[in-house]
Write an enzyme that holds these catalytic residues in place. Sequence first.
Site, mmCIF file in Angstrom:
data_model
loop_
_atom_site.group_PDB
_atom_site.id
_atom_site.type_symbol
_atom_site.label_atom_id
_atom_site.label_comp_id
_atom_site.label_asym_id
_atom_site.label_seq_id
_atom_site.Cartn_x
_atom_site.Cartn_y
_atom_site.Cartn_z
ATOM 1 N N ARG A 1 0.860 -1.180 0.000
ATOM 2 C CA ARG A 1 0.000 0.000 0.000
ATOM 3 C C ARG A 1 0.899 1.234 0.000
ATOM 4 O O ARG A 1 2.098 1.149 0.192
ATOM 5 C CB ARG A 1 -0.963 -0.005 1.188
ATOM 6 C CG ARG A 1 -0.305 0.002 2.551
ATOM 7 C CD ARG A 1 -1.342 -0.055 3.664
ATOM 8 N NE ARG A 1 -0.717 0.014 4.973
ATOM 9 C CZ ARG A 1 -1.395 -0.004 6.126
ATOM 10 N NH1 ARG A 1 -2.706 -0.097 6.111
ATOM 11 N NH2 ARG A 1 -0.771 0.071 7.285
ATOM 12 N N ASN B 1 -4.965 7.496 4.745
ATOM 13 C CA ASN B 1 -4.873 6.619 5.913
ATOM 14 C C ASN B 1 -3.422 6.547 6.369
ATOM 15 O O ASN B 1 -2.532 6.223 5.579
ATOM 16 C CB ASN B 1 -5.350 5.198 5.585
ATOM 17 C CG ASN B 1 -5.434 4.316 6.816
ATOM 18 O OD1 ASN B 1 -6.337 4.474 7.628
ATOM 19 N ND2 ASN B 1 -4.482 3.399 6.956
ATOM 20 N N GLU B 2 -3.188 6.903 7.648
ATOM 21 C CA GLU B 2 -1.852 6.779 8.235
ATOM 22 C C GLU B 2 -0.758 7.301 7.302
ATOM 23 O O GLU B 2 0.166 6.586 6.927
ATOM 24 C CB GLU B 2 -1.577 5.325 8.629
ATOM 25 C CG GLU B 2 -2.468 4.821 9.735
ATOM 26 C CD GLU B 2 -2.115 3.418 10.210
ATOM 27 O OE1 GLU B 2 -2.451 3.081 11.361
ATOM 28 O OE2 GLU B 2 -1.504 2.655 9.430
ATOM 29 N N CYS C 1 10.595 10.243 -0.109
ATOM 30 C CA CYS C 1 10.820 9.677 -1.442
ATOM 31 C C CYS C 1 12.036 10.356 -2.053
ATOM 32 O O CYS C 1 12.219 11.567 -1.917
ATOM 33 C CB CYS C 1 9.594 9.872 -2.330
ATOM 34 S SG CYS C 1 9.812 9.245 -4.009
ATOM 35 N N CYS D 1 12.918 10.054 -5.440
ATOM 36 C CA CYS D 1 12.814 9.937 -6.899
ATOM 37 C C CYS D 1 13.109 11.278 -7.584
ATOM 38 O O CYS D 1 13.211 12.325 -6.920
ATOM 39 C CB CYS D 1 11.424 9.432 -7.283
ATOM 40 S SG CYS D 1 10.128 10.696 -7.199
ATOM 41 N N GLU E 1 -8.150 3.943 15.723
ATOM 42 C CA GLU E 1 -7.737 2.542 15.584
ATOM 43 C C GLU E 1 -7.018 2.103 16.842
ATOM 44 O O GLU E 1 -6.244 2.859 17.434
ATOM 45 C CB GLU E 1 -6.772 2.344 14.404
ATOM 46 C CG GLU E 1 -7.384 2.301 13.037
ATOM 47 C CD GLU E 1 -6.355 1.884 11.984
ATOM 48 O OE1 GLU E 1 -5.402 1.154 12.321
ATOM 49 O OE2 GLU E 1 -6.499 2.296 10.825
ATOM 50 N N TRP F 1 1.999 -7.285 12.921
ATOM 51 C CA TRP F 1 3.178 -6.722 12.270
ATOM 52 C C TRP F 1 4.407 -6.668 13.177
ATOM 53 O O TRP F 1 5.465 -6.210 12.750
ATOM 54 C CB TRP F 1 2.872 -5.316 11.743
ATOM 55 C CG TRP F 1 1.986 -4.500 12.633
ATOM 56 C CD1 TRP F 1 0.633 -4.363 12.545
ATOM 57 C CD2 TRP F 1 2.379 -3.710 13.763
ATOM 58 N NE1 TRP F 1 0.153 -3.537 13.536
ATOM 59 C CE2 TRP F 1 1.202 -3.113 14.285
ATOM 60 C CE3 TRP F 1 3.610 -3.431 14.373
ATOM 61 C CZ2 TRP F 1 1.230 -2.271 15.394
ATOM 62 C CZ3 TRP F 1 3.631 -2.593 15.467
ATOM 63 C CH2 TRP F 1 2.452 -2.022 15.972
#
Length: 700
Positions: free
Chosen positions: A120, A158-159, A167, A169, A315, A323
Amino acid sequence: MTEHRDDERIREVRIDALAYGGDYNPDQWLEETWHEDIRLMKEAGVTMVSLPIFSWPQLEPEPGVYDWAWLDRILDLLHEAGIRIDLATATATPPSWLLREHPEMAPWDSEGHRLEFGSRQTYCPSSPIWRENVARMARAMAERYGDHPGLAMWHISNEYGDHISRCWCPESARHFRRWLQDRYGDLDGLNEAWGVNVWGQRYTSWDHIETPKKAPGPINPTKLLDFERFSSDAMLELFQVEIDVLREVTPDIAVTTNFMSMFRDLDYWDFAAVEDVVTDDAYPEPADPTSHVGAALNYGLMRSLKGGRPWLLLESSASATSWRDINVPKVPGRIRVESLQAVAHGSDAVMFFQWRQAKYGQEKFHSSMLGHRGEKSRSYRETKALGLELRKLEAVRGTRVRSSVALVVDWDSWWGSSAIESLPSQRLQWAQQARAWHRALHTLGHPVDTVRATGPFEKYDVVVVPNLYIAEQPQADALRAFVQRGGHLIVGPFSGVVDATEKVHDGGAPGPLRELLGIEVDEQWPIADGLVERIAYGSADPGAGAIDVPSWAEWIETDADVEVRGRYASGVVDGLPAVTRRSSGSGSASYLSAMLTPDGMLTVFADLLRAAGLPVREQTEVNAEAVTRSNDDTDYTFLLNHGAEPLAFEVPAPGVDLLTGGHVSGVVELDGYGVAVVAAPRATEIPFITLTTPTAKEQA
């Protein structure tokens, strides 16, 4: 930093009860299961669910081709059952067709490897293609469901940052260069800020600047710090893309994104400023019997991000996660006490990941409210009982936590003390210090709010600064004003070392804090592995009040009017000041130059609290916690026993336990993992709860 373009209104979540429920993934199940889900949700007291967080591919299976029918049906069913909807924009991860059409939007790691689809958050936060598509999907969701009567609030993505927070790139490099141009104006400004004359790193073209990929040796520390700042801002810009769309289409609906407690990679002060309600995902480690202490600090941050307003626990785990290396289940009782701890610390919700335990995929072994055995599962029995019990706490909704103590949370110092490779020691890190300092205050009986280093500090008697590695004059001015008003401040080691460009302050540490603290640091003095030095605290006798110093000390010198509360009693720094205090009117500013053991922290902080006129819990029982939420008329004091053995709390005023309906006065005895919520008329002073010895019956 991203400009705050909101209209500054705070929109309320549309729910008239404490929110109770969890993430719901109906698209993983046949429709016949939905009816069973809703029946069991109603039995368990569920009032809100979050969906469809990861359902973009199901909602848009082909570019521009939408399938809304299944989501229409489940939203209507939930609304008919009286269950409110935390409606996600479904932008938490891209569909495969989008990534295959635009492989350039995939993220890269620091070694220049492109990350592949199959998990994800497979996106570059800076990608224009990604931003264009999340705006398009958010608009489609808002236009279709913005008027749905079951909509409680918008849940964006989400989160953020869970899998991708940085990143490297080419698109991120271009964005980084634009960010740097906005910050420094021209290359001369950047070269000056980055101190490029060290190791010959001068830039003569903006195009020469890349993201800080893996290099032959240590990377320029200011470049690393700026990349941390940029990366948090890039994610904030992505968040703002969806906020702008939702504000345009549904201007009266609250928006949020779920945080991840005390999360290093994103500056949550900035994120909270642009959303309506703070929400958090919290997963204390079931194998750690003291994980509730860290949770209390996380929750102190959550309620403080919007000035003490209630937040929502969006949550948590009903038992084991999936995990960790070893996923230990929660013993019976911990689901309840940990959930009610969040409510005690200001949450108006208890939500879990997830409602029904998955049969397949990466999280099929993550516990849920409804386990693989369905309503026979232990998790369902316990969460059902909790849901029904929460109805008794409706009076608490909307109240605020009372606290006299605040801890400074500063992301620049966190990044600076953890991202930089060339430090005196890697053992002194911001998060490690913050948790150690908070643990001492928690054990001594005080709930702790959090604040920026510039305040506001007006409501607090004590402010603690575990580490302010990066310090600037506005922070020093705010802290000085706090002390001059009669506040009591303590600052930790390795503070005031550098400015915002990672340059050492003239004269060394503590830089702009020097006048306030009345000390100068000649050298940082990290302690070699295997050695332990000592501090003699509160006595001229080196053997009395001795405190162990396991990893960090400093050679400091003091002004004449500075009181030395503790001196080093071993090693090269033997006899030098270790803990100091400078009085200023009725206030004081202390400096703790060492990292201490937990017992040593208790000694120093008990002394500080007493100097501030605050009470101290003499029985240092880490499993005992008391937190008070209040409105104008009533104090609601939560008494929580986080251990398996009974505890007895002494309450200062009689009241009614909302959970049992019984009157309480004097001593309240709680079994292992027990909770009481005592309602009493609002007291002038914050109720302070001490401990006593349980009766023989309870001990047996």
